[in-house]
Design a protein around this motif. Structure first.
Motif, mmCIF file in Angstrom:
data_model
loop_
_atom_site.group_PDB
_atom_site.id
_atom_site.type_symbol
_atom_site.label_atom_id
_atom_site.label_comp_id
_atom_site.label_asym_id
_atom_site.label_seq_id
_atom_site.Cartn_x
_atom_site.Cartn_y
_atom_site.Cartn_z
ATOM 1 N N ALA A 133 35.687 85.029 -1.930
ATOM 2 C CA ALA A 133 35.365 84.974 -3.364
ATOM 3 C C ALA A 133 34.860 83.614 -3.826
ATOM 4 N N SER A 134 34.541 82.718 -2.907
ATOM 5 C CA SER A 134 33.866 81.469 -3.270
ATOM 6 C C SER A 134 32.362 81.683 -3.153
ATOM 7 N N THR A 135 31.577 80.778 -3.755
ATOM 8 C CA THR A 135 30.129 81.012 -3.850
ATOM 9 C C THR A 135 29.338 79.776 -3.458
ATOM 10 N N LEU A 136 28.335 79.999 -2.629
ATOM 11 C CA LEU A 136 27.307 79.000 -2.333
ATOM 12 C C LEU A 136 26.028 79.476 -2.994
ATOM 13 N N ALA A 137 25.543 78.710 -3.972
ATOM 14 C CA ALA A 137 24.366 79.112 -4.752
ATOM 15 C C ALA A 137 23.386 77.944 -4.809
ATOM 16 N N PRO A 138 22.589 77.757 -3.765
ATOM 17 C CA PRO A 138 21.665 76.615 -3.767
ATOM 18 C C PRO A 138 20.640 76.725 -4.879
ATOM 19 N N GLY A 139 20.200 75.552 -5.341
ATOM 20 C CA GLY A 139 19.114 75.523 -6.303
ATOM 21 C C GLY A 139 19.560 75.583 -7.744
ATOM 22 N N ALA A 140 18.589 75.275 -8.576
ATOM 23 C CA ALA A 140 18.736 75.423 -10.021
ATOM 24 C C ALA A 140 17.551 76.251 -10.474
ATOM 25 N N SER A 141 17.453 77.409 -9.858
ATOM 26 C CA SER A 141 16.421 78.412 -10.146
ATOM 27 C C SER A 141 15.031 78.020 -9.664
ATOM 28 N N PRO A 142 14.764 78.088 -8.395
ATOM 29 C CA PRO A 142 15.652 78.020 -7.231
ATOM 30 C C PRO A 142 15.665 76.608 -6.673
ATOM 31 N N GLY A 143 16.101 76.429 -5.376
ATOM 32 C CA GLY A 143 16.131 75.087 -4.829
ATOM 33 C C GLY A 143 16.760 75.022 -3.458
#
Length: 231
Positions: free
Chosen positions: A71-81
């Motif tokens: 339930a942890s998240t890796l979300a690279p980018g700031a739309s996207p990156g």
């Protein structure tokens, strides 16, 4: 940090650098934490472990191993990156790798992580967020793995050659793509229609993109609906 039910964000920007022997990002008393990289760097001796309801996001560099648990998240980018990890990356069961696909160019068009180390995927979840209508054969290298070491394991429900579909396309995954050890998504099917739903029909503006689901008015093959009837 914070109190029960709160959300905290550590922003590392403009070349900022945080150094630690060991980082543990976990929920304590209902507190959810986010590390947001905005051109910054995190360096750890013994790595970072990310626990449930906590997130690492943005654009930047992590020096040290990176482990995501359930339930942890890796979300690279700031739309996207892009997030570059100089160390091993492990996505354990139930962890989420969130990838935006907005165009075909890596980093500027879709999210990517670049890993200088081993990549292990222990039934983590792949969450694809589509943002455009791709063409057959378009490909997206979402994990660029250095050297020749193979990716170990797979995402949940996505073995080598498995497919995942959304309203824009069907994508096939390979863990041996790119130069032989990258995780690559390739478009193998596109729909004849995109079903576009008007979700604010009472007093809404048909020319406002936010009143439609999905929020895309530039598609050329559309089939539009009111929430309860065809237009």
């Amino acid at each position: 940090m914070g109190h029960a039910g709160s959300t905290n964000t550590l922003l590392i920007s403009n070349g900022g650098h945080v150094r630690a022997a060991l980082a543990f990002l976990g929920s304590n008393g209902g507190v959810d934490n986010t590390i947001e990289l905005a051109g910054g760097t995190i360096s750890t001796t013994n790595g970072i472990t990310v626990q449930a309801n906590n997130t690492i996001t943005g654009d930047g560099i992590i020096n040290g191993a990176l482990t995501f648990n359930n339930a942890s998240t890796l979300a690279p980018g700031a739309s996207p990156g892009l997030i570059t990890v100089n160390g091993d990356v492990t996505l354990n069961a139930g962890s989420i790798f969130e990838v935006e696909l907005n165009a075909t160019d890596a980093i500027s068009g879709y999210d990517q992580i670049q890993v200088v180390g081993a990549v292990t995927i222990n039934n983590g979840l792949l969450d694809i967020i589509p943002g455009f209508l791709p063409a057959l054969g378009n490909s997206f290298t979402i994990i660029e793995n250095d050297g020749i070491d193979p990716v170990t394991g797979t995402f949940s429900g996505l073995p080598e050659g498995g497919t995942v579909s959304n309203y824009t396309s069907t994508l096939q995954i390979s863990y041996a793509g790119g130069d032989g050890n990258d995780v690559v998504l390739t478009v193998v099917q596109v729909p004849a229609f995109i079903d576009l739903f008007f979700t604010n029909p009472v007093g809404g503006d048909y020319e406002t993109a936010s009143n439609w689901t999905p929020q895309a008015v530039s598609y050329t093959h559309l089939r539009a609906h009111e929430t309860d009837s065809y237009l």
